[in-house]
Design a protein around this motif. Sequence first.
Motif, PDB file in Angstrom:
ATOM      1  N   VAL A   1       0.844  -1.207   0.000  1.00 37.33           N
ATOM      2  CA  VAL A   1       0.000   0.000   0.000  1.00 37.33           C
ATOM      3  C   VAL A   1       0.871   1.245   0.000  1.00 37.33           C
ATOM      4  CG1 VAL A   1      -1.872   1.205   1.171  1.00 37.33           C
ATOM      5  CG2 VAL A   1      -1.774  -1.283   1.232  1.00 37.33           C
ATOM      6  N   HIS A   2       1.890   1.267   0.885  1.00 35.69           N
ATOM      7  CA  HIS A   2       2.742   2.466   0.963  1.00 35.69           C
ATOM      8  C   HIS A   2       4.031   2.321   0.170  1.00 35.69           C
ATOM      9  CE1 HIS A   2       0.213   2.588   4.653  1.00 35.69           C
ATOM     10  NE2 HIS A   2       0.026   3.821   4.202  1.00 35.69           N
ATOM     11  N   GLN A   3       4.153   1.198  -0.563  1.00 37.14           N
ATOM     12  CA  GLN A   3       5.345   0.929  -1.388  1.00 37.14           C
ATOM     13  C   GLN A   3       6.654   1.121  -0.632  1.00 37.14           C
ATOM     14  OE1 GLN A   3       3.414   3.466  -3.684  1.00 37.14           O
ATOM     15  NE2 GLN A   3       2.291   1.836  -4.656  1.00 37.14           N
ATOM     16  N   LYS A   4       6.768   0.468   0.524  1.00 38.85           N
ATOM     17  CA  LYS A   4       8.072   0.509   1.196  1.00 38.85           C
ATOM     18  C   LYS A   4       8.316  -0.803   1.943  1.00 38.85           C
ATOM     19  CE  LYS A   4       6.286   3.381   4.971  1.00 38.85           C
ATOM     20  NZ  LYS A   4       5.944   4.782   5.015  1.00 38.85           N
ATOM     21  N   ILE A   5       9.602  -1.020   2.304  1.00 41.00           N
ATOM     22  CA  ILE A   5       9.954  -2.258   3.002  1.00 41.00           C
ATOM     23  C   ILE A   5       9.682  -2.062   4.489  1.00 41.00           C
ATOM     24  CG2 ILE A   5      11.872  -3.826   3.534  1.00 41.00           C
ATOM     25  CD1 ILE A   5      13.079  -3.056   0.840  1.00 41.00           C
ATOM     26  N   LYS A   6       8.811  -2.928   5.052  1.00 38.30           N
ATOM     27  CA  LYS A   6       8.481  -2.808   6.487  1.00 38.30           C
ATOM     28  C   LYS A   6       9.495  -3.614   7.276  1.00 38.30           C
ATOM     29  CE  LYS A   6       4.267  -3.562   7.807  1.00 38.30           C
ATOM     30  NZ  LYS A   6       2.939  -4.217   7.835  1.00 38.30           N
ATOM     31  N   SER A   7      10.648  -3.033   7.505  1.00 32.95           N
ATOM     32  CA  SER A   7      11.680  -3.790   8.198  1.00 32.95           C
ATOM     33  C   SER A   7      12.630  -2.811   8.847  1.00 32.95           C
ATOM     34  CB  SER A   7      12.416  -4.668   7.188  1.00 32.95           C
ATOM     35  OG  SER A   7      13.726  -4.901   7.627  1.00 32.95           O
ATOM     36  N   LEU A   8      13.270  -3.260   9.934  1.00 34.24           N
ATOM     37  CA  LEU A   8      14.299  -2.436  10.571  1.00 34.24           C
ATOM     38  C   LEU A   8      15.489  -2.360   9.611  1.00 34.24           C
ATOM     39  CD1 LEU A   8      15.126  -1.060  13.261  1.00 34.24           C
ATOM     40  CD2 LEU A   8      16.114  -3.214  13.967  1.00 34.24           C
ATOM     41  N   ALA A   9      15.996  -1.145   9.380  1.00 36.40           N
ATOM     42  CA  ALA A   9      17.153  -0.977   8.489  1.00 36.40           C
ATOM     43  C   ALA A   9      18.351  -0.544   9.328  1.00 36.40           C
ATOM     44  CB  ALA A   9      16.845   0.076   7.437  1.00 36.40           C
ATOM     45  N   LEU A  10      19.524  -1.107   9.045  1.00 37.76           N
ATOM     46  CA  LEU A  10      20.748  -0.761   9.778  1.00 37.76           C
ATOM     47  C   LEU A  10      21.850  -0.419   8.783  1.00 37.76           C
ATOM     48  CD1 LEU A  10      20.815  -3.794  12.225  1.00 37.76           C
ATOM     49  CD2 LEU A  10      20.066  -1.488  12.798  1.00 37.76           C
ATOM     50  N   CYS A  11      22.864   0.301   9.265  1.00 41.03           N
ATOM     51  CA  CYS A  11      24.045   0.510   8.429  1.00 41.03           C
ATOM     52  C   CYS A  11      25.069  -0.565   8.798  1.00 41.03           C
ATOM     53  CB  CYS A  11      24.636   1.892   8.676  1.00 41.03           C
ATOM     54  SG  CYS A  11      23.523   3.214   8.174  1.00 41.03           S
ATOM     55  N   VAL A  12      25.624  -1.245   7.789  1.00 40.12           N
ATOM     56  CA  VAL A  12      26.607  -2.300   8.050  1.00 40.12           C
ATOM     57  C   VAL A  12      27.838  -2.048   7.178  1.00 40.12           C
ATOM     58  CG1 VAL A  12      24.853  -4.012   8.641  1.00 40.12           C
ATOM     59  CG2 VAL A  12      25.605  -3.821   6.282  1.00 40.12           C
ATOM     60  N   SER A  13      28.967  -2.675   7.532  1.00 41.06           N
ATOM     61  CA  SER A  13      30.183  -2.410   6.756  1.00 41.06           C
ATOM     62  C   SER A  13      30.319  -3.343   5.551  1.00 41.06           C
ATOM     63  CB  SER A  13      31.420  -2.523   7.648  1.00 41.06           C
ATOM     64  OG  SER A  13      31.401  -3.763   8.309  1.00 41.06           O
ATOM     65  N   ALA A  14      29.564  -4.469   5.531  1.00 43.18           N
ATOM     66  CA  ALA A  14      29.599  -5.351   4.355  1.00 43.18           C
ATOM     67  C   ALA A  14      28.297  -6.143   4.284  1.00 43.18           C
ATOM     68  CB  ALA A  14      30.783  -6.307   4.446  1.00 43.18           C
ATOM     69  N   CYS A  15      27.857  -6.431   3.056  1.00 44.14           N
ATOM     70  CA  CYS A  15      26.645  -7.245   2.881  1.00 44.14           C
ATOM     71  C   CYS A  15      27.026  -8.724   3.001  1.00 44.14           C
ATOM     72  CB  CYS A  15      26.048  -7.016   1.495  1.00 44.14           C
ATOM     73  SG  CYS A  15      25.631  -5.289   1.175  1.00 44.14           S
ATOM     74  N   PRO A  16      26.124  -9.571   3.562  1.00 45.63           N
ATOM     75  CA  PRO A  16      26.439 -11.007   3.658  1.00 45.63           C
ATOM     76  C   PRO A  16      26.474 -11.628   2.267  1.00 45.63           C
ATOM     77  CG  PRO A  16      24.187 -10.581   4.387  1.00 45.63           C
ATOM     78  CD  PRO A  16      24.802  -9.253   4.120  1.00 45.63           C
ATOM     79  N   ARG A  17      27.670 -12.082   1.827  1.00 47.86           N
ATOM     80  CA  ARG A  17      27.811 -12.609   0.464  1.00 47.86           C
ATOM     81  C   ARG A  17      27.434 -14.084   0.370  1.00 47.86           C
ATOM     82  NH1 ARG A  17      29.649  -9.604  -3.804  1.00 47.86           N
ATOM     83  NH2 ARG A  17      29.625  -7.416  -3.215  1.00 47.86           N
ATOM     84  N   LYS A  18      27.137 -14.721   1.530  1.00 46.67           N
ATOM     85  CA  LYS A  18      26.617 -16.094   1.444  1.00 46.67           C
ATOM     86  C   LYS A  18      25.479 -16.230   2.460  1.00 46.67           C
ATOM     87  CE  LYS A  18      30.030 -18.282   4.532  1.00 46.67           C
ATOM     88  NZ  LYS A  18      30.942 -17.178   4.913  1.00 46.67           N
ATOM     89  N   GLU A  19      24.643 -17.249   2.267  1.00 47.05           N
ATOM     90  CA  GLU A  19      23.461 -17.398   3.124  1.00 47.05           C
ATOM     91  C   GLU A  19      23.876 -17.738   4.565  1.00 47.05           C
ATOM     92  OE1 GLU A  19      19.154 -19.282   2.295  1.00 47.05           O
ATOM     93  OE2 GLU A  19      20.727 -20.782   2.554  1.00 47.05           O
ATOM     94  N   LEU A  20      23.261 -17.041   5.531  1.00 48.89           N
ATOM     95  CA  LEU A  20      23.538 -17.312   6.958  1.00 48.89           C
ATOM     96  C   LEU A  20      22.283 -17.950   7.550  1.00 48.89           C
ATOM     97  CD1 LEU A  20      25.070 -13.779   7.731  1.00 48.89           C
ATOM     98  CD2 LEU A  20      26.309 -15.821   7.052  1.00 48.89           C
TER      99      LEU A  20
END
Length: 644
Positions: free
Chosen positions: A94-113
């Motif tokens: 409805v509001h076209q946004k991701i309903k999730s807590l967002a954080l700043c991180v130094s690297a994206c997880p490049r493999k599944e955790l």
Amino acid sequence: SHKSSKREWKPLDDHSCTDVPWLFLFILFCIGMGFVCGFSIATGAAARLLSGYDSYGNICGQKNVKVEGIVNSGLDLTHKKYVFFLDPCNIDLVHQKIKSLALCVSACPRKELKTLTDIQKFAETNGSTLCSYELQPSEYTTDPRAAKLCPKYPVPESAPIPFFHRCAPVNISCYAKFAEALITFVSDSSVLHRLISGVMTSKKIIMGLCLLSLVLSMILMVIIRYISRVLVWILTILVILGSLGGTGVLWWLYAKQRISAGALETQIAKDNLQALLIYAIAATVFTVILFLIMLIMRKRVALTIALFHVAGKVFIHLPLLVFQPFWTFFVLILFWTYWITVLLFLGTTGKHPVPNEEGFVEFRMAGPLKYMWWYHVVGLIWISEFILACQQMTVAGAVVTYYFTREKRNLPFTPILASVNRLVCYHLGTVAKGSFIITLVKIPRMILLYIHTQLKGKENACARCMLKACICCLWCLEQCLTYLNQNAYTATAINSTNFCTSAKDAFVILVENALRVAAINTVGDFMLFLGKVLIVCSTGLIGIMLLNYQRDYTIWVLPLIIVCLFAFLVAHCFLSIYEMVVDVLFLCFAIDTKYNDGSPGREFYMDKVLMEFVENSRKSMKEAGRGSGAEGRELKLMVGADEE
């Protein structure tokens, strides 16, 4: 008579500036658009959009200022450059946004955790903490708050989006759910997955066919030059053969698959069989309707053939006309990219961080600044229309120069560039005014469309019917105005008069030649429509042949529709230029026959082919004993057509 007419048409005599106030108005409007962009950047929207920000109002990759009443705000996140969503697939449609807590991180997880232990290991080895700032990596597996403050696991493998510093899941199955929610009419989700996989497996074929449609359109433009006289009959025969052939092939494929379907009882085979049956029935109906239209139209052809022949010559003299759609499209893409970027800026604009109901920060615009959106939307319509109108004016200017130059050797080196130069120096105001009038009709239509979509299922049948009628009327008005605008631009190119005078003069000429206008618009548009059908059919037919080889493991309904749509759009872009040239030539021809009669001092400007047409019409009139007075001229078209 031509002596007593209020104002002489003086082709290309002198050039003067037209509609200057409107040019100033348009420039002021563009400055306003620039202000909207500047304001959104100044309020930090650009930094927030490009670098991204977390749920506590911190911009990633820099030091931040503390926001009153918000925990975890005002952190130094210089080394944490990427935005990471704890639950990236939780999308609020409805509001076209991701309903999730967002954080700043130094690297994206490049493999599944898969577990909290994996997340803890990732934090210790990569130094990238994926849980909220108040938890230390050592507390991930022990602290009870971890369930709420850590990502929903399994954490999908993700990679940063280029330029935008956000971690996005690599596997798009997460967004397939989003797409399914959008496409509510697909009740069975497996169908959607099969359709998408069909497109993915045949993407090379799709790209090849799209390129083919582009080449076919170019070839058709070149061929029209040489065989415009024969073209009508060739196209007619080809379309008859093509539509019969296409229908035949579809029925043959249906019969063939029906026989072999007994062996292959897969869901995909059944889907393909059903799709083939629907295609075949639709093709049959289409063929029958096409034949009926052809029977009715066969007599209305003489003047149209002559005009198409001259249009072919115009393209020989002005080859740059063919590339007109490319640069218009290029300018439009540039403008739309700018517009969307500013729209994204506006989405994150607002000086005031406001806590929402979950206690996270949102940026909201205060006061009258909320209405910037509307200004921005009007800008999209007006400037897009302005760019398209510039194309019409350029084409009109070049064709008018060609028509009213008696010695074709004396044409400017590139009439197109001369026309662009004239447009920029004298007629930008006229174009701004013409495009504004179209915008005035478009905006109410869009508002009504918006209301119509919002009210779906809520209003009664009568209100819906009235809304649809209003939308339809506005659409018709828009089409008529577009046609009149184009003729007004031609009149401006001939006489250098302002928009209203030009529109009035052009309208008078068109009304005097009402029958001819009707015939040229129907026959000419129909011929160009046949051209489009030819390109779509040939691309579609080759598509069916290529995609048929892999029918057992992909559904090829969607790839075929994508290819045909693209082929139609390309053909439409190219042939619309041809249509424009024919319309401009017709207005020039009508003015020529009105003010000149071929006597010394009033010689025709027209091409030999059109001269033959006029002579033939005169002969047939004398034979019919009608003389060639004013009434006779009105009947000239009918006689010319019947003579054919």
